[in-house]
Design an enzyme around this catalytic site. Structure first.
Site, PDB file in Angstrom:
ATOM      1  N   GLY A  37       0.822  -1.212   0.000  1.00 36.88           N
ATOM      2  CA  GLY A  37       0.000   0.000   0.000  1.00 36.88           C
ATOM      3  C   GLY A  37       0.847   1.248   0.000  1.00 36.88           C
ATOM      4  N   SER A  45       1.357   3.508  -2.237  1.00 36.37           N
ATOM      5  CA  SER A  45       1.025   4.581  -3.171  1.00 36.37           C
ATOM      6  C   SER A  45       0.312   5.766  -2.532  1.00 36.37           C
ATOM      7  CB  SER A  45       0.155   4.034  -4.309  1.00 36.37           C
ATOM      8  OG  SER A  45      -1.079   3.546  -3.811  1.00 36.37           O
ATOM      9  N   GLY A  66      -1.324   7.688   1.490  1.00 40.60           N
ATOM     10  CA  GLY A  66      -1.556   7.669   2.931  1.00 40.60           C
ATOM     11  C   GLY A  66      -0.340   7.305   3.759  1.00 40.60           C
ATOM     12  N   ASP A  81      -1.781  -6.628  -7.310  1.00 37.62           N
ATOM     13  CA  ASP A  81      -3.054  -6.702  -6.603  1.00 37.62           C
ATOM     14  C   ASP A  81      -2.883  -7.759  -5.522  1.00 37.62           C
ATOM     15  OD1 ASP A  81      -5.609  -7.246  -5.656  1.00 37.62           O
ATOM     16  OD2 ASP A  81      -6.564  -7.008  -7.615  1.00 37.62           O
ATOM     17  N   SER A 137      -2.922  -1.799  11.641  1.00 39.80           N
ATOM     18  CA  SER A 137      -4.303  -2.177  11.897  1.00 39.80           C
ATOM     19  C   SER A 137      -5.137  -0.908  12.043  1.00 39.80           C
ATOM     20  CB  SER A 137      -4.388  -3.060  13.148  1.00 39.80           C
ATOM     21  OG  SER A 137      -5.700  -3.510  13.366  1.00 39.80           O
ATOM     22  N   TYR A 165     -15.284  -4.212   8.254  1.00 37.75           N
ATOM     23  CA  TYR A 165     -13.976  -3.616   8.511  1.00 37.75           C
ATOM     24  C   TYR A 165     -13.437  -4.047   9.867  1.00 37.75           C
ATOM     25  CZ  TYR A 165     -10.340  -0.011   8.632  1.00 37.75           C
ATOM     26  OH  TYR A 165      -9.132   0.651   8.689  1.00 37.75           O
ATOM     27  N   SER A 193     -12.131  -7.618   9.845  1.00 36.70           N
ATOM     28  CA  SER A 193     -10.823  -7.757   9.205  1.00 36.70           C
ATOM     29  C   SER A 193      -9.707  -7.260  10.109  1.00 36.70           C
ATOM     30  CB  SER A 193     -10.808  -7.006   7.873  1.00 36.70           C
ATOM     31  OG  SER A 193     -10.846  -5.599   8.051  1.00 36.70           O
ATOM     32  N   LYS A 194      -9.944  -6.167  10.833  1.00 36.51           N
ATOM     33  CA  LYS A 194      -8.895  -5.597  11.675  1.00 36.51           C
ATOM     34  C   LYS A 194      -8.761  -6.343  13.002  1.00 36.51           C
ATOM     35  CE  LYS A 194      -7.428  -2.422   8.873  1.00 36.51           C
ATOM     36  NZ  LYS A 194      -6.046  -2.500   8.313  1.00 36.51           N
ATOM     37  N   THR A 228      -5.767  10.999   5.801  1.00 39.20           N
ATOM     38  CA  THR A 228      -5.463  10.309   4.561  1.00 39.20           C
ATOM     39  C   THR A 228      -6.730  10.256   3.715  1.00 39.20           C
ATOM     40  OG1 THR A 228      -6.049   8.123   5.426  1.00 39.20           O
ATOM     41  CG2 THR A 228      -3.763   8.861   5.748  1.00 39.20           C
TER      42      THR A 228
END
Length: 224
Positions: free
Chosen positions: A12, A14, A16, A54, A132, A146, A149-150, A181
């Protein structure tokens, strides 16, 4: 860990937190491989390699890690930062979207981790940072996907922290609240107060650069 003697993989990268962390690592002298679907803007460094991927596709993920591990003896630092959000009433969540979210936010960190651990174990050193969320510590309305997942990522981090510390590998979990972000600005979540991304990343860098025999296993921050 000294950044000028460090090979890092950041997912990730790219935008934030991932983009700012990549910049800071490069400024510290690290060699950085940035994994994301889009090339990070504004990063021009001979020490940076962008690998388009991906992370929800296992064959693509394995391909880019084959590239990294063919070039580098080992990965010293892995930052599992890539993530996405999915919010809404539980009965309205599409199962395919749930599966895609879990694939990115939870399964991808597992797949990335398993590729770097053998080299870290052989070297008897290494650091894994899992980005996280406060959502990994408490649930909130319309956040079932969400949060699941976290919470899963936090549990994974806790387990491998105990598993890998015997090999000299540090596992750190970062649980930020709302941060300035694109992710949080577009999430339509309350409250609207946002933390400064640079300040947050500065603390993460401080954690990474502690001596290898110190394990800052969790950092929680939220807007005041």
């Amino acid at each position: 860990m000294k950044l000028n003697d460090c090979t890092a993989v950041v997912t990730g990268a790219s935008s934030g937190i991932g983009l700012e962390l990549t910049r800071r690592l490069l400024e510290g002298g690290a060699t950085v491989y940035g994994l994301s679907r889009r090339k990070p803007a504004g990063i021009e460094s001979p020490s940076f390699t962008f690998l388009e991927v991906d992370l929800t596709h296992r064959e693509e993920l394995d391909r880019v890690f084959d590239t990294v591990l063919d070039r580098e003896e080992t990965v010293d630092l892995l930052v599992n930062n890539a993530g996405a959000g999915l919010f809404g009433p539980v009965e309205e969540i599409v199962p395919e979207e749930w599966e895609q979210l879990i694939a990115l936010n939870l399964t991808a960190p597992f797949l990335c981790t398993r590729r770097v651990v053998p080299g870290m174990q052989a070297a008897r050193r290494g650091t894994i940072v899992n980005i996280s969320s406060i959502a990994g510590l408490r649930g909130f309305k319309n956040g079932s996907a969400y949060c699941a997942s976290k919470f899963g990522l936090d549990g994974f981090s806790e387990a491998i922290k105990e598993e890998l510390r015997e090999s000299g590998i540090r596992v750190m979990t970062v649980n930020p609240g709302s941060t300035d972000t694109a992710f949080f600005r577009n999430a339509n979540l309350e409250p609207r107060k946002l933390m400064d991304t640079g300040a947050l990343v500065g603390i993460i860098i401080d954690m990474i650069t502690l001596p290898d025999d110190i394990l800052p296993d969790r950092f929680v921050a939220r807007p005041l």
